[in-house]
Design a protein around this motif. Sequence first.
Motif, PDB file in Angstrom:
ATOM      1  N   ALA A 262      26.317  27.976  -5.253  1.00 37.18           N
ATOM      2  CA  ALA A 262      25.453  26.771  -4.520  1.00 37.18           C
ATOM      3  C   ALA A 262      25.722  26.585  -3.295  1.00 37.18           C
ATOM      4  CB  ALA A 262      25.399  25.504  -5.509  1.00 37.18           C
ATOM      5  N   ARG A 263      24.618  26.325  -2.119  1.00 32.79           N
ATOM      6  CA  ARG A 263      24.899  26.178  -1.039  1.00 32.79           C
ATOM      7  C   ARG A 263      23.681  25.177  -0.347  1.00 32.79           C
ATOM      8  NH1 ARG A 263      24.360  31.816   2.283  1.00 32.79           N
ATOM      9  NH2 ARG A 263      25.288  32.641   0.542  1.00 32.79           N
TER      10      ARG A 263
ATOM     11  N   ALA B  67      17.896  32.886 -16.271  1.00 29.64           N
ATOM     12  CA  ALA B  67      17.421  33.963 -17.241  1.00 29.64           C
ATOM     13  C   ALA B  67      16.751  35.017 -16.731  1.00 29.64           C
ATOM     14  CB  ALA B  67      16.610  33.173 -18.329  1.00 29.64           C
ATOM     15  N   MET B  68      16.241  34.813 -15.428  1.00 34.07           N
ATOM     16  CA  MET B  68      15.527  35.856 -14.563  1.00 34.07           C
ATOM     17  C   MET B  68      16.508  36.972 -14.283  1.00 34.07           C
ATOM     18  SD  MET B  68      12.532  33.947 -12.664  1.00 34.07           S
ATOM     19  CE  MET B  68      11.781  32.779 -13.308  1.00 34.07           C
ATOM     20  N   GLY B  69      17.869  36.906 -14.345  1.00 36.13           N
ATOM     21  CA  GLY B  69      18.616  37.841 -13.633  1.00 36.13           C
ATOM     22  C   GLY B  69      20.051  37.546 -14.109  1.00 36.13           C
ATOM     23  N   SER B  70      21.096  38.028 -13.420  1.00 32.26           N
ATOM     24  CA  SER B  70      22.499  38.063 -13.991  1.00 32.26           C
ATOM     25  C   SER B  70      23.356  37.144 -13.076  1.00 32.26           C
ATOM     26  CB  SER B  70      23.169  39.512 -13.856  1.00 32.26           C
ATOM     27  OG  SER B  70      23.183  40.183 -12.800  1.00 32.26           O
ATOM     28  N   GLU B  71      22.849  36.720 -12.057  1.00 26.91           N
ATOM     29  CA  GLU B  71      23.583  35.799 -10.872  1.00 26.91           C
ATOM     30  C   GLU B  71      22.614  34.999 -10.192  1.00 26.91           C
ATOM     31  OE1 GLU B  71      27.364  36.958  -8.161  1.00 26.91           O
ATOM     32  OE2 GLU B  71      25.317  37.640  -7.048  1.00 26.91           O
ATOM     33  N   LEU B  72      22.959  33.720 -10.438  1.00 26.20           N
ATOM     34  CA  LEU B  72      21.861  32.698  -9.831  1.00 26.20           C
ATOM     35  C   LEU B  72      22.609  32.048  -8.519  1.00 26.20           C
ATOM     36  CD1 LEU B  72      19.209  31.163  -9.771  1.00 26.20           C
ATOM     37  CD2 LEU B  72      20.556  29.263 -11.278  1.00 26.20           C
TER      38      LEU B  72
ATOM     39  N   ASP C  88      20.378  38.233  -0.321  1.00 20.65           N
ATOM     40  CA  ASP C  88      19.669  39.580  -0.485  1.00 20.65           C
ATOM     41  C   ASP C  88      19.126  39.648  -2.039  1.00 20.65           C
ATOM     42  OD1 ASP C  88      18.454  42.085  -0.086  1.00 20.65           O
ATOM     43  OD2 ASP C  88      20.187  43.223  -0.400  1.00 20.65           O
ATOM     44  N   PRO C  89      18.597  38.709  -2.451  1.00 17.89           N
ATOM     45  CA  PRO C  89      17.961  38.449  -3.834  1.00 17.89           C
ATOM     46  C   PRO C  89      16.845  39.557  -4.393  1.00 17.89           C
ATOM     47  CG  PRO C  89      16.851  36.923  -2.523  1.00 17.89           C
ATOM     48  CD  PRO C  89      17.649  37.664  -1.507  1.00 17.89           C
ATOM     49  N   ASP C  90      17.222  39.733  -5.672  1.00 11.72           N
ATOM     50  CA  ASP C  90      15.837  40.690  -5.979  1.00 11.72           C
ATOM     51  C   ASP C  90      14.644  39.726  -6.796  1.00 11.72           C
ATOM     52  OD1 ASP C  90      17.527  43.385  -6.402  1.00 11.72           O
ATOM     53  OD2 ASP C  90      18.844  41.871  -7.455  1.00 11.72           O
ATOM     54  N   ILE C  91      15.061  38.476  -6.728  1.00 10.91           N
ATOM     55  CA  ILE C  91      14.083  37.671  -7.329  1.00 10.91           C
ATOM     56  C   ILE C  91      14.297  36.407  -6.643  1.00 10.91           C
ATOM     57  CG2 ILE C  91      13.007  36.368  -9.252  1.00 10.91           C
ATOM     58  CD1 ILE C  91      13.994  38.567 -11.013  1.00 10.91           C
ATOM     59  N   ILE C  92      13.043  35.594  -6.272  1.00  7.99           N
ATOM     60  CA  ILE C  92      13.155  34.181  -5.732  1.00  7.99           C
ATOM     61  C   ILE C  92      12.172  33.452  -6.908  1.00  7.99           C
ATOM     62  CG2 ILE C  92      12.290  32.503  -4.305  1.00  7.99           C
ATOM     63  CD1 ILE C  92      13.022  34.444  -1.931  1.00  7.99           C
ATOM     64  N   ALA C  93      13.147  32.516  -7.449  1.00 10.50           N
ATOM     65  CA  ALA C  93      12.140  31.882  -8.576  1.00 10.50           C
ATOM     66  C   ALA C  93      11.872  30.438  -7.912  1.00 10.50           C
ATOM     67  CB  ALA C  93      13.164  31.743  -9.866  1.00 10.50           C
TER      68      ALA C  93
ATOM     69  N   GLY D 194      22.949  43.046 -12.812  1.00  7.62           N
ATOM     70  CA  GLY D 194      22.806  43.409 -11.444  1.00  7.62           C
ATOM     71  C   GLY D 194      21.726  42.753 -10.570  1.00  7.62           C
ATOM     72  N   THR D 195      20.922  41.799 -11.381  1.00  2.00           N
ATOM     73  CA  THR D 195      19.712  41.175 -10.656  1.00  2.00           C
ATOM     74  C   THR D 195      20.106  39.857 -10.146  1.00  2.00           C
ATOM     75  OG1 THR D 195      18.191  42.211 -12.137  1.00  2.00           O
ATOM     76  CG2 THR D 195      17.360  40.456 -10.936  1.00  2.00           C
ATOM     77  N   THR D 196      19.898  39.576  -8.734  1.00  3.41           N
ATOM     78  CA  THR D 196      20.319  38.670  -8.196  1.00  3.41           C
ATOM     79  C   THR D 196      18.816  37.705  -7.947  1.00  3.41           C
ATOM     80  OG1 THR D 196      22.035  39.487  -7.007  1.00  3.41           O
ATOM     81  CG2 THR D 196      21.315  37.180  -6.141  1.00  3.41           C
ATOM     82  N   VAL D 197      19.274  36.276  -8.277  1.00  6.06           N
ATOM     83  CA  VAL D 197      18.034  35.304  -8.322  1.00  6.06           C
ATOM     84  C   VAL D 197      18.385  34.219  -7.469  1.00  6.06           C
ATOM     85  CG1 VAL D 197      16.445  33.849  -9.791  1.00  6.06           C
ATOM     86  CG2 VAL D 197      17.305  35.898 -10.741  1.00  6.06           C
ATOM     87  N   VAL D 198      17.446  33.835  -6.536  1.00  2.00           N
ATOM     88  CA  VAL D 198      17.768  32.649  -5.748  1.00  2.00           C
ATOM     89  C   VAL D 198      16.664  31.724  -6.212  1.00  2.00           C
ATOM     90  CG1 VAL D 198      17.296  31.526  -3.610  1.00  2.00           C
ATOM     91  CG2 VAL D 198      18.339  33.795  -3.493  1.00  2.00           C
ATOM     92  N   ALA D 199      17.012  30.388  -6.302  1.00  2.00           N
ATOM     93  CA  ALA D 199      16.255  29.072  -6.721  1.00  2.00           C
ATOM     94  C   ALA D 199      16.601  28.166  -5.537  1.00  2.00           C
ATOM     95  CB  ALA D 199      16.673  28.571  -7.828  1.00  2.00           C
ATOM     96  N   GLN D 200      15.714  27.457  -5.018  1.00  2.00           N
ATOM     97  CA  GLN D 200      15.886  26.458  -4.089  1.00  2.00           C
ATOM     98  C   GLN D 200      15.185  25.101  -4.207  1.00  2.00           C
ATOM     99  OE1 GLN D 200      13.465  25.571  -1.754  1.00  2.00           O
ATOM    100  NE2 GLN D 200      11.785  26.177  -3.070  1.00  2.00           N
ATOM    101  N   GLY D 201      15.592  23.874  -3.772  1.00  2.00           N
ATOM    102  CA  GLY D 201      15.048  22.811  -4.051  1.00  2.00           C
ATOM    103  C   GLY D 201      15.855  21.886  -3.255  1.00  2.00           C
TER     104      GLY D 201
END
Length: 145
Positions: free
Chosen positions: A70-71, A29-34, A86-91, A4-11
């Motif tokens: 990806a967007r 690896a920080m969550g369940s959905e990237l 609405d992420p839980d974590i921004i990586a 249930g942890t949503t992670v956002v990465a950007q670049g």
Amino acid sequence: MTDGTTVVAQGTFDLLHPGHVHYLSDAAAMGSELHVIVARRENVTHKTPPVLSDRQRRDMVAALAVVDHARVGHPDDIFVPIHDIDPDIIALGHDQHHEEESIAAALDEEGIDCEVRRASPREPTDEDELLSTGRIIDRICERRC
């Protein structure tokens, strides 16, 4: 992986390389959905604009098994996709120019409640491995131009 942890990465993700794959794997690896937000060419102002189009870079990132969504980023407001996801974590990538404290403060100001983490670094496995788009372009120019 946390359920249930949503992670956002950007670049920018121009000329996808092993450093990008490491960053996104670490983020996954920080969550369940990237979710990955690929910067629009016109919004890349801190370095040379990308060689590949927005669509190509998004498609390459989306093809990675660790990426769920990806967007391409919003043209005017970087927070629009963050509000949507609405992420839980921004990586953040280990060498991205962003400062965790500044990002956390901006998120707080936007009313977005999430944690900011930095991915681990990845060292080259040998002296010939390149983990930078700029270095890849330099090598291409040295060998083919």
